[in-house]
Design an enzyme around this catalytic site. Structure first.
Site, PDB file in Angstrom:
ATOM      1  N   GLY A   9       9.156  15.928 -57.452  1.00 32.85           N
ATOM      2  CA  GLY A   9       9.138  14.842 -56.480  1.00 32.85           C
ATOM      3  C   GLY A   9       7.850  14.822 -55.687  1.00 32.85           C
ATOM      4  N   ASP A  10       7.399  15.998 -55.263  1.00 27.70           N
ATOM      5  CA  ASP A  10       6.121  16.099 -54.552  1.00 27.70           C
ATOM      6  C   ASP A  10       4.963  15.663 -55.444  1.00 27.70           C
ATOM      7  OD1 ASP A  10       6.844  17.032 -51.998  1.00 27.70           O
ATOM      8  OD2 ASP A  10       7.044  19.071 -52.729  1.00 27.70           O
ATOM      9  N   LEU A  11       4.952  16.169 -56.672  1.00 29.34           N
ATOM     10  CA  LEU A  11       3.838  15.868 -57.567  1.00 29.34           C
ATOM     11  C   LEU A  11       3.781  14.387 -57.908  1.00 29.34           C
ATOM     12  CD1 LEU A  11       4.167  18.980 -59.899  1.00 29.34           C
ATOM     13  CD2 LEU A  11       2.410  18.570 -58.172  1.00 29.34           C
TER      14      LEU A  11
END
Length: 388
Positions: free
Chosen positions: A171-173
């Site tokens: 999700g962050d990436l």
């Protein structure tokens, strides 16, 4: 060679992973990225183990993953001095990245309205956990929470009762990637309008944006996806199978590939219930059992060699160390050597992009190691003073 984003100045106020990933991507393409940190530094400086380096200067390998090609300045944004320096940076910048909880930047005196008063050409990237507005817009966002809330964990795992997170903070990436894409789109638009704009994305939006067929399966087809292990929900056989000495992966994503694969391993492709992909998906358990039975007579290397001769996509399941010692990875210049002031020469994963006039991964000829906390504070202050 001219880097695609040479001459672009990025002010990176973000921490943890989503925002820093976006900043690193822009830095890889040649932008000058100034990372603004508090006196305690980005959260990821303390995430570990593993840590490397001398006992009195431990460095988090997590931090090294998302902060190459940046400079670091320490600022207290609650102080007059810190706000003054950030004001001068914003006036000169092309891009500002922030992933504070919604409202925090406003309270510090840098609302998007104020930023555009300082610099109408500024592109502001704002990354949040669940969006900047809406009934839950103020929620703090961390990757695994978002993976669960956005449905990704429900389609990942060995079965419906075994939800699993993806093994990297996806999700962050994805938020970082989407943010960087939004930034370069806004910079291109600025060439026509002369004005910057605010680009927003979130962990929630980025995970939902990666639902792919699971989204349309439900929204259009009315089918709720569930975790089903290492086999594709809409193609069969496509997934992880067992040879005599370990796992192999096979992808028969076309009817012609199924026929080639089946004939290569002594399976009748016209077996009742196996004739079409739709039938094979409906009879997945029987198909998987028959394929595993056929592959059990061969080693994994034999399976891969047979698939290669037949033109059927297949592959190993490599461990991380096997990936980074694979000659194909080296051939794609995905290992980047950097001269770190504390660690000496280190090797990190390189940019996933290559350009035709650069044999190496990334968009620049010179790459900077992830910075020490405040390493460039004085140099940046001197540059600001000289530029006035």
């Amino acid at each position: 060679m001219s880097a695609p984003l040479a001459g672009i100045l990025v002010i990176d106020l973000s921490r943890a992973l989503a925002g820093p990933q976006a900043g690193q991507m822009l830095g890889d393409m040649g932008a000058r990225v100034i990372k603004v940190e508090s006196d305690t530094g980005d959260d990821t400086r303390g995430w570990g183990p593993p840590f490397v380096g001398p006992d009195d200067a431990h460095i988090s390998t997590y931090f090294l993953a998302a902060n190459r090609n940046k400079e670091s300045i320490v600022l207290d944004l609650k102080s007059d001095d810190g706000r003054d320096v950030l004001t001068r940076l914003a006036q000169r910048a092309d891009v500002l990245i922030e992933n504070f909880r919604p409202g925090v930047l406003d309270r510090l005196g840098f609302s998007t309205q104020r930023l555009h008063e300082l610099n109408p050409r500024l592109v502001v990237l704002s990354i949040s956990g669940f969006g900047h507005d809406g009934p839950e817009g103020g929620r703090a966002g961390y990757d695994q929470i978002a993976q669960g809330e956005a449905g990704l964990m429900s389609v990942t795992g060995s079965g419906p009762d075994d939800p699993q997170r993806v093994g990297v903070p996806i999700g962050d990436l994805l938020s970082g990637m989407n943010g960087a894409f939004g930034v370069v789109s806004a910079l291109y638009e600025r060439e026509r309008t002369g004005l910057g704009r605010v680009v927003r994305t979130s962990l929630l939006a980025s995970v939902i944006g990666a639902h792919a067929m699971h989204g349309t399966n439900y929204l259009v087809g009315g089918k709720v996806g569930r975790a089903q292990g290492n086999h594709h929900p809409s193609i069969a056989p496509y997934g992880l199978f067992q040879a005599s000495d370990g796992p192999v992966q096979v992808a028969c994503a076309a009817e012609s590939l199924w026929v080639k694969f089946a004939e290569a391993f002594g399976i009748d492709p016209t077996t009742s219930g196996f004739e079409t992909n739709r039938q094979r998906v409906e009879n997945r358990d029987a198909v998987v059992a028959r394929v595993n039975e056929a592959l059990a007579a061969h080693t994994s290397e034999e399976v891969l060699a047979t698939c290669a001769r037949a033109g059927v996509p297949s592959g190993k399941v490599r461990t991380i160390d096997e990936v980074y010692t694979w000659d194909q990875v080296a051939s794609q210049h995905l290992l980047q050597k950097l001269d770190h002031p504390v660690l000496g020469q280190i090797t990190v994963p390189g940019s996933p992009l290559r350009f035709d006039d650069n044999p190496y991964a990334g968009g620049r000829a010179d790459n900077l190691p992830p910075p020490g906390l405040g390493e460039h504070s004085q140099a940046i202050r001197t540059w600001l003073a000289d530029d006035e």
